[in-house]
Design an enzyme around this catalytic site. Structure first.
Site, short mmCIF file in Angstrom:
data_model
loop_
_atom_site.label_atom_id
_atom_site.label_comp_id
_atom_site.label_asym_id
_atom_site.label_seq_id
_atom_site.Cartn_x
_atom_site.Cartn_y
_atom_site.Cartn_z
N LYS A 1 1.30 -11.10 30.98
CA LYS A 1 0.07 -10.34 31.22
C LYS A 1 -0.04 -10.05 32.72
O LYS A 1 -0.10 -10.98 33.53
CB LYS A 1 -1.15 -11.15 30.75
N GLU B 1 1.65 -12.56 20.11
CA GLU B 1 2.09 -13.87 19.62
C GLU B 1 1.14 -14.49 18.60
O GLU B 1 1.55 -15.27 17.75
CB GLU B 1 2.27 -14.82 20.80
N ARG C 1 -0.44 -13.33 16.05
CA ARG C 1 -0.12 -12.98 14.66
C ARG C 1 1.10 -13.75 14.16
O ARG C 1 1.23 -14.01 12.95
CB ARG C 1 0.08 -11.47 14.55
#
Length: 538
Positions: free
Chosen positions: A319, A394, A396
């Protein structure tokens, strides 16, 4: 109106709904104060007590413990107020709009100050009355008052059957408004507020039952807030598992706990979940609590599945950039906090006729030489293969194996909660969660629960044609299909891991998990989950 008394000062708050005429509310004052003077008062005493002294800076497990009973009201001379409040509200341009408040000094009335609080014309009465309780708690905090008494300018207009729910909502707001998570501050002040008197809404077993229910739910919400607020260097997957085990131990008459380690997860072939966890030095813990009623037969089996990423760096798709919120990725376990908060509340309520499985695949998404890479192929526990096109998708992947596990428990209905996509925040904003389900019946049930709790949900489409973007050339599917329709695509991914015979709903709570203004967790989802389980109990 709320009367707040401190050792040396006192404050009166008058709660009103919106009107074009400020004096309208003051015309109610004689009847209000007649009720205040002669009506019975329902008293709630509560204190915030750290239950886990062993680790006070981690999970204090602060809870609101209500003691219910009746007290006698103070006598207030009603004729002195009407004109004064009418004049004051006119001068202050008080119209009763939501959030509007003003505090006045009116000596000689038994209270040194009088405050007016507007409830507005809220679409949800539950939310409006909960906000009133919070406002009373805030006023008590600012004046260091220890006792609060609350009544409404329009109390006589509330139907008798609605008064217990109204009292419960006010009590909830007062309890949650008093709570202050100061575990990680060098200095903290204990709340001065000790009791709340709710006046003009009656008394008796039904209201006491509702207030006790509010206390149980608030204890779960407070736990949920503490879990989300805790930083990732404190709340690791292992600590989250300890907190789950503590719930099972505290309510051992109805709960059992099973915590699976890495090797046990490997035996169950949870390759999708373990792929996410592989990079972290903090090992994953797969949490399974099971609630069974103390008496009677089980008629319905449910599962609550919560995303449990105690920190999400994004992995190799790290991120970066403005708006990535990496500093807030401690809240990526908000779904698990909702599930465990609901477990704590239900352990006290003990609903009959329903078995509930609380499931969390807890781990971190980090970066290391052992971590999953873009392009890796993972195999979930149902045998389906997933090409990882984005390591930052990630959640899911962990939920995939958690949903398969939930279905294997023989449940009839599953609700999963996850801070899953930024796309849902873009679509619905910060205060509304998106729900996805192919079942109209389940949607109706959960919407009914959310109406009772006051939490905002919006049903989103499961557009099957969007699944085309999730096709892989080398595996059964990819884990990320791009930016367009991101929340829908994520829900379609989860659907691949749910048995068709099981009613399933996905709740994307990425927006309402956190309050940016207060810089604090909200405890979102817990009230709705509790209400939903109760609707399924006998």
């Amino acid at each position: 109106m709320a009367v707040i008394r401190a050792a040396s000062t006192s404050l009166t708050l008058l709660a009103s709904t919106s009107s074009s005429s400020p004096s309208r509310y003051c015309h109610c004052c004689p009847s209000l104060f007649t009720k205040f003077r002669f009506g019975s008062i329902l008293n709630i005493s509560f204190a915030f007590t750290p239950l886990s002294s062993r680790r006070p800076r981690r999970m204090a497990h602060s809870t609101a413990r209500a003691t219910l009973g009746l007290t006698q009201p103070n006598k207030i001379d009603p004729p002195k107020l009407g004109g004064l409040l009418s004049e004051a509200s006119s001068e202050e341009d008080f119209t009763g709009k939501a959030g509007q408040s003003t505090v006045l000094r009116l000596p000689g009335l038994g209270s040194k100050r009088v405050g007016l609080i507007g409830l507005g014309a809220a679409s949800s009465a539950t939310v409006a009355y909960c906000n009133l309780g919070e406002a009373a708690a805030a006023a008590a905090k600012s004046t260091q008052a220890s006792n609060v008494a609350i009544t409404l300018a329009s109390a006589e207009r509330i139907p008798a059957e609605s008064k217990p729910v109204t009292a419960s909502a006010i009590a909830t707001g007062a309890i949650l408004g008093t709570f202050d998570d100061s575990r990680f501050k060098s200095e903290s002040k204990k709340p001065a507020l000790k009791s709340v008197d709710i006046i003009g809404l009656g008394s008796g077993p039904e209201i006491e039952k509702k207030l006790k229910h509010a206390d149980h739910v608030c204890s779960g919400i407070i736990l949920g807030k503490e879990l989300v607020n805790a930083p990732a260097n404190v709340l690791t997957p292992g600590v989250l598992a300890e907190e789950a085990s503590r719930i099972a131990s505290e309510y051992s008459d109805v709960f059992t706990a099973k915590i699976l380690d890495v090797e046990q997860c490997k035996e169950l072939k949870m390759g999708s979940y373990l792929g996410v966890a592989a990079a972290s030095t903090n090992p994953p813990h797969f949490i399974h609590l099971c609630y069974k009623p103390p008496n009677g037969k089980v008629k319905t089996k449910l599962a609550l599945v919560g995303k449990g990423l105690t920190f999400d760096s994004g992995g190799y798709n790290i991120k970066t950039g403005a708006g990535c919120l990496i500093e807030l990725m401690k809240f990526d376990m908000g779904g698990s906090a909702a599930v465990l908060g609901a477990a704590k509340a239900l352990g006290q309520i003990k609903p009959a006729g329903v078995e509930v499985h609380f499931i969390v695949a807890a781990c971190e998404n980090m970066i290391s030489g052992t971590g999953m890479r873009p392009g890796d192929i993972l195999t979930a526990s149902n045998g389906k293969t997933i090409e990882v096109t984005n390591t930052d998708a990630e959640g899911r992947l962990t939920l995939a194996d958690a949903l398969v596990y939930a279905c294997n428990q023989g449940v009839e209905k599953i609700v999963d909660l996850a801070t899953l996509t930024g796309a849902c925040i873009v679509a619905l904003g910060p205060s509304i969660a998106g729900i996805f389900t192919p079942s109209d019946d389940l949607a109706k049930e959960v919407f009914g629960a959310s109406e009772a709790s006051g939490e905002k949900l919006w049903r989103m489409p499961l557009e099957e044609s969007y699944w085309e973007s999730m096709k892989s050339g080398v595996a059964d599917m990819v884990n990320s299909g791009g930016r367009q329709g991101g929340a829908i695509i994520a829900a379609l991914f989860l659907k691949q891991f749910v048995d068709e015979k099981v009613q399933w709903m996905h709740i994307d709570m990425a927006g309402p998990v956190w309050n940016d203004k207060k810089k604090n967790a909200t405890g979102f989802g817990i009230s709705t989950l509790v209400e939903w389980v109760l609707k399924n109990s006998s």
